[in-house]
Design a protein around this motif. Structure first.
Motif, PDB file in Angstrom:
ATOM      1  N   SER A  46       0.838  -1.207   0.000  1.00  0.00           N
ATOM      2  CA  SER A  46       0.000   0.000   0.000  1.00  0.00           C
ATOM      3  C   SER A  46       0.868   1.249   0.000  1.00  0.00           C
ATOM      4  CB  SER A  46      -0.905   0.025   1.234  1.00  0.00           C
ATOM      5  OG  SER A  46      -1.793  -1.063   1.191  1.00  0.00           O
ATOM      6  N   ASP A 155      -5.883  -0.899  -4.583  1.00  0.00           N
ATOM      7  CA  ASP A 155      -5.302  -1.514  -3.386  1.00  0.00           C
ATOM      8  C   ASP A 155      -6.231  -2.604  -2.848  1.00  0.00           C
ATOM      9  OD1 ASP A 155      -3.791  -2.171  -1.243  1.00  0.00           O
ATOM     10  OD2 ASP A 155      -3.748  -0.166  -0.349  1.00  0.00           O
ATOM     11  N   GLU A 156      -5.935  -3.842  -3.162  1.00  0.00           N
ATOM     12  CA  GLU A 156      -6.747  -4.994  -2.746  1.00  0.00           C
ATOM     13  C   GLU A 156      -8.246  -4.721  -2.911  1.00  0.00           C
ATOM     14  OE1 GLU A 156      -5.385  -7.386   0.348  1.00  0.00           O
ATOM     15  OE2 GLU A 156      -3.632  -6.165   0.813  1.00  0.00           O
TER      16      GLU A 156
HETATM   17 MG    MG Z   1      -2.053  -2.765   2.267  1.00  0.00          MG
END
Ligand code: MG
Ligand code: ADP
Length: 243
Positions: A46, A155-156
């Motif tokens: 991240s 991000d995910e």
């Molecule tokens: Mg992360």
């Protein structure tokens, strides 16, 4: 499109302690590429994504864009959707377009097309609290693509969703990406997801995050997820991931 040279990041905490999050990251991500950062929790995925989009400053190293990319030409899709609860679906998407110099009519056309493409048109006036997780992330994707960005950072984006919805949204995303070919940099810790989506996969080590291995994904699209080639590749990537 994005050249990352010797990026380092150390967080300095108020109590005087430090976290060395990223060490000497070097990557070149091509225009239109679907690039995935894969690694264990806490390895700095991240942080690297936030550095690319300017939400975080690197402690050292250089970030160079292959062509000029304004901040309005990059968009971010968050794991927890990050919708504004007091705005409707329509207004959440509209927000990303306000920085663009569009007439009201052009803006409306763009938003409606995006909502329709993500099958959100019937929910334009709904509020985030009325939507399921999958629908919220559809809004997240609509908002990201509505500005027709050069770069999309994710991000995910599917890890908060159940596996059926996640699968559906991966297909929606692939469909849009194949049509428009923005550069996508996506973070995940799920290997089959990386194999299904990516052109290339960078496996990161745990803290401080470094690039352990770079894989090129030559599996033909659409990817046959139960083929022997897929499983073999999955094993190779798994062997490179160190928890
Ligand atoms: Mg992360
Ligand atoms: P990942 O996304 O791979 O799980 P992160 O990039 O979130 O990892 O975090 C990498 C490391 O940096 C972690 O140890 C995390 O605690 C630390 N970290 C991330 N953001 C901050 C911050 N704003 N302040 C201090 N430490 C941070």
């Amino acid at each position: 499109m994005i050249k990352i040279s010797g990026i380092n990041k150390t967080f300095h905490l108020p109590n005087g302690s430090r976290t060395h999050a990223l060490a000497n990251i070097n990557l070149e991500i091509g225009k239109g590429e679907f690039f995935i950062l894969l690694g264990p929790s806490g390895c700095g995925k991240s942080t690297l994504l936030r550095i690319i989009c300017g939400l975080e400053k690197a402690s050292g190293g250089e970030l160079i864009f292959g062509e000029s990319v304004k901040s309005t030409e990059m968009s971010f899709v968050f794991q927890q959707f990050a919708l504004l609860p007091w705005l409707s679906v329509y207004e959440n998407v509209e927000l990303s377009l306000l920085a663009k110099n569009l007439s009201e009519t052009d803006r409306r056309t763009r938003i409606n097309a995006e909502l329709e493409r993500l099958r959100l048109d019937k929910f334009a006036h709904a509020y985030p609290r009325e939507l399921s997780g999958g629908m919220k992330q559809r809004v997240g994707i609509a908002r990201a693509f509505a500005t027709q960005p050069k770069i999309i950072l994710m991000d995910e984006p599917f890890s908060e969703l159940d596996s059926f919805i996640a699968q559906e949204l991966r297909e929606v995303l692939l469909d849009i990406w194949l049509k428009e070919k923005p550069t996508i940099v996506m973070v995940t810790h799920i290997i089959p997801e990386a194999l299904e989506l990516a052109d290339r996969i960078a496996v990161m080590t745990s803290r401080p995050g470094t690039i352990e291995k770079l894989f090129t994904n030559d599996l033909a699209r659409p990817r046959a997820k139960r083929s022997p080639e897929f499983f073999k590749f999955e094993d190779e990537v798994l062997a490179a991931v160190k928890p």
